[in-house]
Design a protein around this motif. Sequence first.
Motif, PDB file in Angstrom:
ATOM      1  N   GLN A 371      43.126  13.666  15.550  1.00 57.66           N
ATOM      2  CA  GLN A 371      44.295  14.461  16.456  1.00 57.66           C
ATOM      3  C   GLN A 371      45.201  13.761  17.250  1.00 57.66           C
ATOM      4  OE1 GLN A 371      41.513  17.173  18.235  1.00 57.66           O
ATOM      5  NE2 GLN A 371      41.575  16.363  20.166  1.00 57.66           N
ATOM      6  N   TYR A 372      46.303  14.319  17.776  1.00 61.67           N
ATOM      7  CA  TYR A 372      47.483  13.850  18.387  1.00 61.67           C
ATOM      8  C   TYR A 372      46.575  13.123  19.842  1.00 61.67           C
ATOM      9  CZ  TYR A 372      50.978  13.740  22.280  1.00 61.67           C
ATOM     10  OH  TYR A 372      51.648  13.316  23.287  1.00 61.67           O
ATOM     11  N   ASN A 373      46.982  11.863  20.348  1.00 63.90           N
ATOM     12  CA  ASN A 373      46.538  11.209  21.501  1.00 63.90           C
ATOM     13  C   ASN A 373      47.341  10.349  22.065  1.00 63.90           C
ATOM     14  OD1 ASN A 373      46.851   8.926  20.012  1.00 63.90           O
ATOM     15  ND2 ASN A 373      44.730   8.393  19.841  1.00 63.90           N
ATOM     16  N   GLY A 374      48.726  10.587  21.942  1.00 63.70           N
ATOM     17  CA  GLY A 374      49.698  10.008  22.768  1.00 63.70           C
ATOM     18  C   GLY A 374      51.206   9.528  22.210  1.00 63.70           C
ATOM     19  N   GLY A 413      44.352   9.625  16.819  1.00 65.25           N
ATOM     20  CA  GLY A 413      43.319   9.187  16.529  1.00 65.25           C
ATOM     21  C   GLY A 413      42.127   9.945  16.540  1.00 65.25           C
ATOM     22  N   PHE A 414      41.025   9.226  16.274  1.00 66.28           N
ATOM     23  CA  PHE A 414      39.705  10.188  16.221  1.00 66.28           C
ATOM     24  C   PHE A 414      38.909  10.350  17.625  1.00 66.28           C
ATOM     25  CE2 PHE A 414      35.064  10.009  16.185  1.00 66.28           C
ATOM     26  CZ  PHE A 414      34.710  11.288  15.594  1.00 66.28           C
ATOM     27  N   ARG A 442      46.079   2.790  27.590  1.00 65.86           N
ATOM     28  CA  ARG A 442      46.296   2.037  26.115  1.00 65.86           C
ATOM     29  C   ARG A 442      45.049   2.707  25.200  1.00 65.86           C
ATOM     30  NH1 ARG A 442      48.731  -2.443  25.146  1.00 65.86           N
ATOM     31  NH2 ARG A 442      47.529  -2.949  23.123  1.00 65.86           N
ATOM     32  N   THR A 443      45.353   3.110  24.188  1.00 70.05           N
ATOM     33  CA  THR A 443      44.450   3.813  23.154  1.00 70.05           C
ATOM     34  C   THR A 443      44.796   3.315  21.925  1.00 70.05           C
ATOM     35  OG1 THR A 443      43.690   6.115  22.764  1.00 70.05           O
ATOM     36  CG2 THR A 443      46.152   5.845  22.874  1.00 70.05           C
ATOM     37  N   ALA A 461      48.025  10.472   8.200  1.00 71.01           N
ATOM     38  CA  ALA A 461      48.849   9.319   8.346  1.00 71.01           C
ATOM     39  C   ALA A 461      48.585   8.653   9.896  1.00 71.01           C
ATOM     40  CB  ALA A 461      50.111   8.995   7.881  1.00 71.01           C
ATOM     41  N   GLY A 462      48.915   9.735  10.541  1.00 72.04           N
ATOM     42  CA  GLY A 462      48.533   9.427  12.161  1.00 72.04           C
ATOM     43  C   GLY A 462      49.556   8.705  12.698  1.00 72.04           C
ATOM     44  N   THR A 463      51.020   8.495  12.367  1.00 69.85           N
ATOM     45  CA  THR A 463      51.893   8.148  12.915  1.00 69.85           C
ATOM     46  C   THR A 463      53.285   8.775  11.982  1.00 69.85           C
ATOM     47  OG1 THR A 463      53.466   6.033  12.936  1.00 69.85           O
ATOM     48  CG2 THR A 463      52.011   6.144  11.247  1.00 69.85           C
ATOM     49  N   PHE A 464      54.462   8.741  13.101  1.00 65.23           N
ATOM     50  CA  PHE A 464      55.732   9.420  12.525  1.00 65.23           C
ATOM     51  C   PHE A 464      56.311   8.610  11.512  1.00 65.23           C
ATOM     52  CE2 PHE A 464      57.766  12.491  15.550  1.00 65.23           C
ATOM     53  CZ  PHE A 464      56.503  13.371  15.715  1.00 65.23           C
TER      54      PHE A 464
END
Length: 497
Positions: A371-374, A413-414, A442-443, A461-464
């Motif tokens: 899920q979204y993390n930053g 991120g997880f 930082r994550t 994918a976890g990225t735009f």
Amino acid sequence: MSRRAALSAIGVGAAALTGCRALNESAPAARSGDGAAVLGNRASSPGNETMPWDDKKKVSDSTGQIQGYASKTSVGRGESIGFHISSHRAQTCTVSVHRVGGHGGSGTRLLLTGSPVAVRPRTRPVPEAGTGLIACDWPVSWTLRVPRSWVSGIYVAVFTARDGHRACTPFVVREPARRSDILMVVPFTTYQAYNVWPHDGRTGKNLYRGYSPEGVWGGFEDRAVKVSFDRPYSQSGAPHWFELDTSAARWAESAGHDITYASSLDLHEGRIDPSKYRVMMFSGHDEYWSADMRGCAERAVAAGTHLAFLTANNIYFHIRVEGSADGRPGRVVTCYKESPDPAPGPLGPTSRWRQLGADHEHAEQGLLGVQYNGILKKPVPLVVRESDHWFWSGTGLRDGDSIPDLVAVEADGFDPAMPRPAGTRQTLLSASPYADRLGRRRTQQNTSLCVDERGTIVFVAGTFYWPLALHDPQHVNQHVRRATHNLLSRMLERKRG
């Protein structure tokens, strides 16, 4: 009519299928003497693609030289869709309709141009007290009855005024009765959440910000809690991050995939039977989801239909989709966020999904795996892990190798404190450290793949920048293309029993 025959009928033809052979070839990473991958291994650019809605004679919300909106986010073949158009002065306007896709490398195809219609200035509404809702009541200027020969896809209506100004609005042509390998879902609810029309120095609002009564561009306290589809998209009319969806569509069609399209409103309104598709692909920034939309995605997994989310920050805000003041369904997106919601539904208020229920039981990670993390301060490399997994096959990448500038804008991120998909085996395919936009935290970004006991896959994918890396000339990357080819090949390799 077969998919290939239908595409040929509107001028796509075999040229749209030329990507298949190249994607079956290995694309090994270039390496330095110490074995580390050399950054910047990109595929050849697709070439210059025409964007009929881009124009040097810019349209502004302040002047409104020519702007318009559609009566629906999607329309079936043989059905009609209306376009409501306003101009800064009385004149004539033509409406041309273009389809976005492979189209032999051109990126779009002009399908028709209507006869000139009269347009004139239309009243701009003021924000509704209490909600900030801005909804136009412009009459229909031009109506399109979609020919039955047109295939499903992303379409753009382009408004060209006699004085040379040009703007547009997108819509989807759907074929809900036809089974296809892939259903691509275009995120119109999120388009509208970010739409700030009219960004004119005094009026506009979206679900994030807006102008104060004094005409100052304000913050969260000046936002709307309701936004309407009965208004143009800001400036030229291309929605925020529209290029994510068009890039994915062009790549998928150029690769020869059997694909149909829907809008996110089609999921909400029950027009989608997920069992008809082997893959449901969410191609763009898909942040705002109603309970009915999420229910459709969950039914898809239960039916054995794979899910592929090509960006980040998916299923983040819980929304209601409501009717217009005159009773037309599906015209308003409602999301109160941190403000008290006066009419919460069975799941609770229109806030973040992860805040609903006990112990975060509705957190998006429970379906997605991450899920979204930053929000990123700047793009960073995607750092590969699990390189021996079939997902990375043929890329030549090894654990610790990086794909440059692929993690950008927002990341997923997880989170071990949140639910994860029950009964699945999860593989985190990347572990990419990044600093948030303020540089204070930082994550880590993770690309994720979850497989249940029947083999049904949920990919995130976890990225735009993932869909841009598939086709956009400034971002295209051979490793991403190959990995996505591997993913879809695995998803499509067996028919369900």
